[in-house]
Design a protein around this motif. Sequence first.
Motif, PDB file in Angstrom:
ATOM      1  N   UNK A 702       0.832  -1.198   0.000  1.00  0.00           N
ATOM      2  CA  UNK A 702       0.000   0.000   0.000  1.00  0.00           C
ATOM      3  C   UNK A 702       0.872   1.256   0.000  1.00  0.00           C
ATOM      4  N   UNK A 703       0.267   2.391  -0.384  1.00  0.00           N
ATOM      5  CA  UNK A 703       0.962   3.669  -0.341  1.00  0.00           C
ATOM      6  C   UNK A 703      -0.033   4.804  -0.179  1.00  0.00           C
ATOM      7  N   UNK A 704       0.476   5.966   0.228  1.00  0.00           N
ATOM      8  CA  UNK A 704      -0.388   7.125   0.457  1.00  0.00           C
ATOM      9  C   UNK A 704      -0.338   8.142  -0.670  1.00  0.00           C
ATOM     10  N   UNK A 705       0.690   8.084  -1.480  1.00  0.00           N
ATOM     11  CA  UNK A 705       0.860   9.082  -2.518  1.00  0.00           C
ATOM     12  C   UNK A 705       1.569  10.335  -2.041  1.00  0.00           C
ATOM     13  N   UNK A 706       1.862  10.408  -0.724  1.00  0.00           N
ATOM     14  CA  UNK A 706       2.530  11.593  -0.181  1.00  0.00           C
ATOM     15  C   UNK A 706       4.008  11.629  -0.523  1.00  0.00           C
ATOM     16  N   UNK A 707       4.633  10.458  -0.610  1.00  0.00           N
ATOM     17  CA  UNK A 707       6.088  10.386  -0.750  1.00  0.00           C
ATOM     18  C   UNK A 707       6.599  11.169  -1.932  1.00  0.00           C
ATOM     19  N   UNK A 708       6.071  10.899  -3.134  1.00  0.00           N
ATOM     20  CA  UNK A 708       6.567  11.592  -4.323  1.00  0.00           C
ATOM     21  C   UNK A 708       6.209  13.073  -4.287  1.00  0.00           C
ATOM     22  N   UNK A 709       5.042  13.420  -3.726  1.00  0.00           N
ATOM     23  CA  UNK A 709       4.682  14.829  -3.608  1.00  0.00           C
ATOM     24  C   UNK A 709       5.693  15.568  -2.739  1.00  0.00           C
ATOM     25  N   UNK A 710       6.108  14.921  -1.631  1.00  0.00           N
ATOM     26  CA  UNK A 710       7.112  15.531  -0.748  1.00  0.00           C
ATOM     27  C   UNK A 710       8.435  15.670  -1.479  1.00  0.00           C
ATOM     28  N   UNK A 711       8.795  14.677  -2.275  1.00  0.00           N
ATOM     29  CA  UNK A 711      10.051  14.735  -3.034  1.00  0.00           C
ATOM     30  C   UNK A 711      10.067  15.967  -3.945  1.00  0.00           C
ATOM     31  N   UNK A 712       8.964  16.184  -4.670  1.00  0.00           N
ATOM     32  CA  UNK A 712       8.903  17.339  -5.563  1.00  0.00           C
ATOM     33  C   UNK A 712       9.063  18.646  -4.777  1.00  0.00           C
ATOM     34  N   UNK A 713       8.380  18.759  -3.603  1.00  0.00           N
ATOM     35  CA  UNK A 713       8.462  19.983  -2.812  1.00  0.00           C
ATOM     36  C   UNK A 713       9.876  20.216  -2.296  1.00  0.00           C
TER      37      UNK A 713
END
Length: 744
Positions: A702-713
């Motif tokens: 499972x995943x939340x989708x937050x990880x890659x968003x945080x990477x971009x920020x």
Amino acid sequence: MKAFFVFILFFCASFIVAQNDDSPSVLLKKLSNAKEDTVITDLYNQLGQYYYEVKYDSAYYYFNKGLSIARKKNIQSEIAYLLTSKARVIIYEGNYNDAIDTLKKAMVIFKQNNLARAIATVNTSIGVVFYNKSQYDSCKYYWNKSLNIYKSLNDSSGLATIYSNMGVVNYVQGNAEVALDNYLKSLEIRKKIKSTNALASLYMKIALIYQNFFQDNLKSYQYVSEAVQIYRNENNKLGETKALINKANTLDHLDSTQRAFEIYLQALESAEEIGNKRLLATLYSVLGDKYTIRRQYKLALDYLYKSLNYNEEMGQIRELAKNYNRIGVIFHELADYNTALSYYQKSLELADKLNLHDEKQALYYSMSQVTAKMNNYKKAYEYYQNYVTEKDSMSRRENKQILAEMEAKYTNQQNQQKIEYLEKEKENKDEQLRKSIIIRNLLIGMALLVLAVALLFFKRFRDKTQINNELRQRNQQFASANEKIQQNVSNIQEFNKLLMEKNEVIQKQNADITESNRTKDRIFSIIGHDLRSPMSSIQTSLLLLQTKDFSAEKIAHIYQLMNSDLKSSLDLLENLLVWAKNQEGKMKLIKEEHSFNAVADKIVKSLDSVAQNKNIEIDYIPTENDTAYFDKSMISSVLRNLLVNALKFTKQGGTIRVKATLQDDMLKVAVEDNGIGMDQTIIDKIKQKGNYYTQPGTNKERGSGLGLSICFDIIEMHNGTLEIESQLDKGSVFTFSIPIKPKE
């Protein structure tokens, strides 16, 4: 292509001209037998009108011959008619200022002689000039003047032309329903008066409506084919050329590209024969695009340079900007980046001059791409920032325009109500004053009958003095009332302004609250699902261990599952913490010099157990000079998230490679896997800000989708970039770049 075909369509029926079926040989024979000066000048006018669509030089010759005779004999009306006809050729050549001067000279003469129909004809031609200069309000102004004159004269042909022209300008402005209504009004009139050429023009216009707004290409093709046949039967070379171009465009939309290409070449041959500069410039540009698509770049450049030369000659700045851009694209494709950039810059200068925001946005993006390929990443970044700024400003302009229109409508409505109120109040006061004056005059009359003749003059003087005093008092009362009304109007306007400002603040607050609620719901969803699921799994595993006896091997397997769920929960909590700080603006960078190799080594080792569970090998390729300027904790979070993502979507026995390199004062880190990969649609969702896209891994992780968003920020805060390359079933490469030195 839509704007180009509106140009082709417009000249199908834009002017009012006398209908004449005589051939040049017949007209010349009549000319040889003519004796009267007005007959001779009129025949020269008819000859010029015949040749204006065929050969401009011949048209000018006959118009000038007629003007020479009319001026010599001082026949003012004939001078004006010949000037009006000559202006039509000047317009076709694109010399708009000369055309306006010529038409104004004709207008002066027509007004002196009160020739209403001729005045309407000149207004129509002036409207054509303003249309070609994209000044649509001015062109509608002149056409409405013509429309009113033709209605008063009950001139069917004139009305049909103006309705058709109004349809064109509404088409250009995107008012498809209004445009179609205009065309149908014109079509009804043309059928009644059996105007064949004008019918062909209307068929082309209706064809464009069905093609560009109603997406019915088959119906469009039927209409434009009918137009081609009519022009061919009438031996109208100019009309046939324009109809062929529209027919080729329709075939393009029907995916008959080869047939369309052949018809474009037929149209070019015809345009070269009649020497129409605007048609030639447009066709050379279109064929340049066609050869570009076919990768026949030499032919494409030949045609585009020809188009560019004609547009320079005619002063068509908008078309010049498009020419420069298209030539730049070809040199871009040929990897001649310096030349490509030079043409892009020329196009940008013209687009900026004309405030062509769509073109500027596209050009900034192209320039960022070409400078990146020239390894000038600083300039590429600047161009990309301009592209983003232009894109955002376009959205703001659209919103601002909508608000301005709404405010204008509201203000007009309020002003209209105030005017109606004031007019009604004034009428009431005028009525009261009228009654008062009548009563006073009756009393004076009765008094005059009673008074003696000796007191007559004295009484009249006294009565006049009394009337003047009363009127002065009334005027003072009216002035005082007007001041109060004006003050009330001012107070109402100020209140409306404050009310509008309050509404704007409330709307902004509502938008902020909506966005905040959406973010809160997303966080609760993540906590409620993605965090609760692994915790529930751990709880179930502990309960099993307490209530049942298992073998050592089974217990070890359960512990391994619990450890994986716990690791997933910790990663999610850490990402939630980082994300929450970023959302609240509390995430601060602590940039220092660090060894990236040390950071990477630590992260890779921390994920060994996860990799071993899926029998995945993580291969880190360090760089020799690994010192860079970054926030250690945040870059560790970026690398960990990218590796966790790679592990999640890589199958059993796969390989993940981490490679660090130095390139142009930037530390470039690539995380490459041979996992399941993804298509461009998923990549676009990942890059979309605020869209936390996720899907199960190869082992249903499972995943939340937050990880890659945080990477971009985080990478954006480091003034770096994060790029994604991926192919389905082949794997993905996530590459981020950060400066190795602090920004000066």
